[in-house]
Design an enzyme around this catalytic site. Structure first.
Site, PDB file in Angstrom:
ATOM      1  N   SER A 538     -39.770  19.335 -33.943  1.00 29.90           N
ATOM      2  CA  SER A 538     -38.885  18.325 -34.534  1.00 29.90           C
ATOM      3  C   SER A 538     -39.135  16.975 -33.853  1.00 29.90           C
ATOM      4  O   SER A 538     -40.256  16.463 -33.915  1.00 29.90           O
ATOM      5  CB  SER A 538     -37.428  18.771 -34.423  1.00 29.90           C
ATOM      6  N   ASP A 623     -37.102  22.363 -45.534  1.00 28.94           N
ATOM      7  CA  ASP A 623     -36.589  21.638 -44.369  1.00 28.94           C
ATOM      8  C   ASP A 623     -35.826  20.406 -44.833  1.00 28.94           C
ATOM      9  O   ASP A 623     -36.349  19.577 -45.573  1.00 28.94           O
ATOM     10  CB  ASP A 623     -37.755  21.234 -43.456  1.00 28.94           C
ATOM     11  N   HIS A 658     -35.790  23.989 -41.426  1.00 30.19           N
ATOM     12  CA  HIS A 658     -36.091  23.387 -40.134  1.00 30.19           C
ATOM     13  C   HIS A 658     -36.178  24.407 -39.012  1.00 30.19           C
ATOM     14  O   HIS A 658     -36.958  24.250 -38.076  1.00 30.19           O
ATOM     15  CB  HIS A 658     -35.011  22.345 -39.807  1.00 30.19           C
TER      16      HIS A 658
END
Length: 686
Positions: A538, A623, A658
């Protein structure tokens, strides 16, 4: 596994889009890849996945061996230690062969019959992805409101209410819910809803069960702020917490007054963050501003607290100690503190006198405490873990001063912490700052640069890169790896200033700190550039992309998980989730100074024609935080520019978001895939 031995990797179509900002021209050949309903985009991703499958085919046996090792270190039939709340003991368990946990309770005693509240395995049957979120029990213990998700996208949570007497859902549901709290009448529930465009929780509703319409009672208009609703341990109030990255505001409603109006506790002031913890006849207020950046605590009266002359300092600000959080019990206040990057727990009485300090002698560890259950108890629980110490749960009785070990993480295949060495190292950044990192390796390591290593970090949003026992890591360490966690600026490992010095116009400190830690490992001959791997996800994937551009010579392999790499395009698009609310973290690129600074480090925009390390880039088609097109176009541009024969792979999860795979066994398979890539690149295939 040499890239030259395989079918040529996919080549993405280029369509040049031109942008002009502040008189400067910027081009993007892959801007068109934003639409996942576009068949050309999906076909490219499928081609990349097929190529990845082909390249990684030779590691299948290694992946299986790693997966089996992971399982061998996990107690598959395991149960959490119960916590007593409102007359029930609550716990969850994992069962062998099942992907998800089962949540249970027993009334008054652990010898009472078990009540299964949620069997998430049954709830997830037939679903490609399933995330079970939080749940909240009504004050009379008869109902449970809960959140779940069937796409892996954090925008898609749904709230339902289950009748715990019948075991059936009541039929009430809300799509896009993010938080919930019960009033004391057991029939009124408050919940927040997500803005689908920005993914911020921004509306608070009141719903009376059985009534047709929910009532909107609060909407946060400022796109930098999110609003959540929650209860608190004394059960006196329902609270709305409104927060940006730097500023907060709390609103309170007496939980006995379900139809009343929420009252602002203290109006928001830019760069002032606070939280309110009610007690029986007082409030405790945690407070942070530019002068008190590490946080302090005030004690306030229930009546007349609006007059600041009534505020008493309970814990003063300390430039060397960061306040991570507090828990309030009937007779005590429990402080979680961070000093020199390490955790301490301090217990005070209600007058502020210190009763107990819990700290640890080891050089690097993580410990965190929490209340052991209801408000009127005298016990706290704390967990302790380090790189070579499995997580252990303790209970401390404040009155008797006795500590009892409740539960220790079991490693069925066997584990001896004495077989490993844990060290805390300090790297010197370019500006002279000392940056800590924790490393672990097997005893007998030769420090001659021949050992492979993996260095991990995150470094954003003030999140700490705490050390903890990760049983999977030993599949690397036992094969001769040094494993390290770098506690770089942008996190708050060394206090709040550590965070401030790694955000906005100081963001590059995050990257150069990580590079300094990498250089330290090489200089001290723990590893060499030809054996060093790096990993982050991330915003930590942004870190990976930045260091790949800045110092590709330092790394043999990089794994960038769901990486935020297309910084300029994302931050200029205020219809995307990672935009307006993120200005306080990254800056506003609509202002020239921030635009130029972001452009100077944005991984996607700084790809050049040069050699890059071996790279594995992962993504999730659903995501909602880092949209799928970021890793996709990043790989496409890298393919078109890199001048080496190193492996570059895109591994896109077509069913999740995610967090990657949602089932516990599937997550282990993802880790085995990533570790197999790292091991193979240094010539270890068994």
């Amino acid at each position: 596994m040499d890239q030259t031995n395989f079918t040529a990797p996919p080549v993405a179509q280029t369509k040049t889009d031109t942008f002009i900002n502040f008189g400067k021209q910027r081009t993007d050949d892959y801007f068109w890849m934003k639409d996942k309903s576009d068949e050309k985009v999906l076909n490219y991703i499928k081609a990349e996945n097929a190529y990845t499958e082909t390249v990684m085919a030779g590691t299948k046996d290694l992946q299986k061996k790693l997966y089996d090792e992971f399982l061998g270190r996990i107690k598959e039939d395991d149960e959490s230690y119960p916590v007593k709340r409102k007359g029930y003991y609550y716990y969850s368990r994992r069962e062998k062969g099942k992907q998800y946990r089962t949540y249970c309770r027993r009334k008054e005693t652990m010898e009472a019959p078990e009540e299964v509240i949620f069997d998430v395995n049954k709830m997830a049957e037939g679903k490609n992805a399933y995330i079970f979120g939080s749940y909240s029990i009504s004050p009379d213990n008869q109902k449970a409101a809960y959140l779940f998700n069937e796409t892996g996208s954090f925008a898609d949570f749904e709230m339902r209410i289950k009748d715990l007497q019948t075991g059936e859902d009541t039929g009430f549901s809300v799509k896009g819910a993010a938080s919930m709290a019960w009033a004391n009448d057991n029939k009124t529930i408050f919940y927040s809803k997500i803005d689908n465009q920005t993914l911020r929780s921004y509306q608070i509703y009141r719903q009376t069960l059985g009534a047709n319409d929910a009532k909107l009672i609060y909407e946060e208009k400022d796109p930098k702020f999110s609003a959540y609703v929650h209860g608190e341990i004394t059960r006196q109030y329902v609270m709305i917490s409104i927060n940006s990255s730097t500023t907060s505001e709390i609103r309170l409603l007496p939980a006995n007054d379900a139809n009343g109006d929420f009252k602002v506790f203290m109006p928001r002031v830019q760069d002032v963050e606070y939280s309110v913890i009610p007690h029986e006849n007082m409030f405790f207020l945690t407070y942070k501003d530019k002068e008190n950046f590490n946080g302090m605590i005030y004690r306030l009266p229930k009546e007349g607290y609006e007059n600041r002359d009534t505020w008493k300092i309970f814990t003063a600000h300390n430039e060397e100690v960061r306040l991570d959080g507090i828990d309030v019990l009937k007779n005590y206040v429990v402080l979680n503190l961070r000093k020199n990057g390490l955790n301490e727990t301090h217990i005070k009485d209600l007058d502020g006198k210190e009763v107990k300090k819990i700290s640890f002698p080891e050089p690097v560890y993580t410990a965190y405490s929490t209340a052991a259950g209801d408000f009127d108890i005298n016990q706290i629980r704390y967990s302790y873990t380090s790189l070579n110490r499995p997580t252990t749960l303790y209970e401390y009785d404040i009155v008797t001063d006795k500590t009892v070990k409740l539960k220790e993480q079991e490693i069925p295949s066997g584990f001896n912490p004495e077989n490993y060495v844990v060290e805390r190292l300090w790297a010197t950044a370019g500006d002279g700052t000392n940056v800590p990192m924790a490393i672990i390796y097997k005893k007998g390591l030769k420090k001659d640069g021949s050992a492979p290593a993996l260095l991990y970090s995150y470094g954003s949003y003030g999140s700490t890169s705490d050390v903890y026992f990760n049983s999977a890591v030993f599949s690397l360490v036992d094969r001769g790896f040094v494993f390290g966690i770098a506690q770089i600026r942008g996190g708050s490992d060394m206090g709040e200033k550590w965070y401030e010095d790694g955000k906005l116009l100081k963001k590059k400190n995050t990257f150069t700190d990580f590079i300094a830690c990498s250089e330290k490992l090489i200089a001290d001959k723990y590893t060499s550039a030809g054996k060093l791997a790096a990993m982050g996800g991330s915003a930590g994937g942004l870190l990976m992309g930045a260091v790949a551009n800045m110092r590709p010579d330092l790394y043999q392999t990089i794994v960038a998980q769901v990486p935020f790499v297309d910084v300029i395009n994302t931050m200029l698009d205020d219809t995307l989730p990672l935009t307006t609310g993120e200005y306080e973290e990254w800056g506003n690129p609509n202002e020239e100074e921030y635009y130029n600074y972001m452009l100077s480090y944005s991984p996607y925009d700084n790809i050049e024609r040069k050699e890059y390390p071996n790279m594995l880039v992962t993504g999730g088609l659903n995501d909602s935080q880092v949209l799928f097109h970021e890793p996709t176009k990043y790989v496409a541009k890298l393919r078109a520019n890199k001048t080496d024969n190193n492996i570059l792979l895109l591994h896109m999860n077509m069913e999740s978001g995610h967090g990657g795979a949602t089932g516990s066994y599937d997550r282990l398979k993802d880790t085995a895939f990533e570790y197999a890539f790292i091991l193979n690149r240094v010539g270890i295939n068994e």
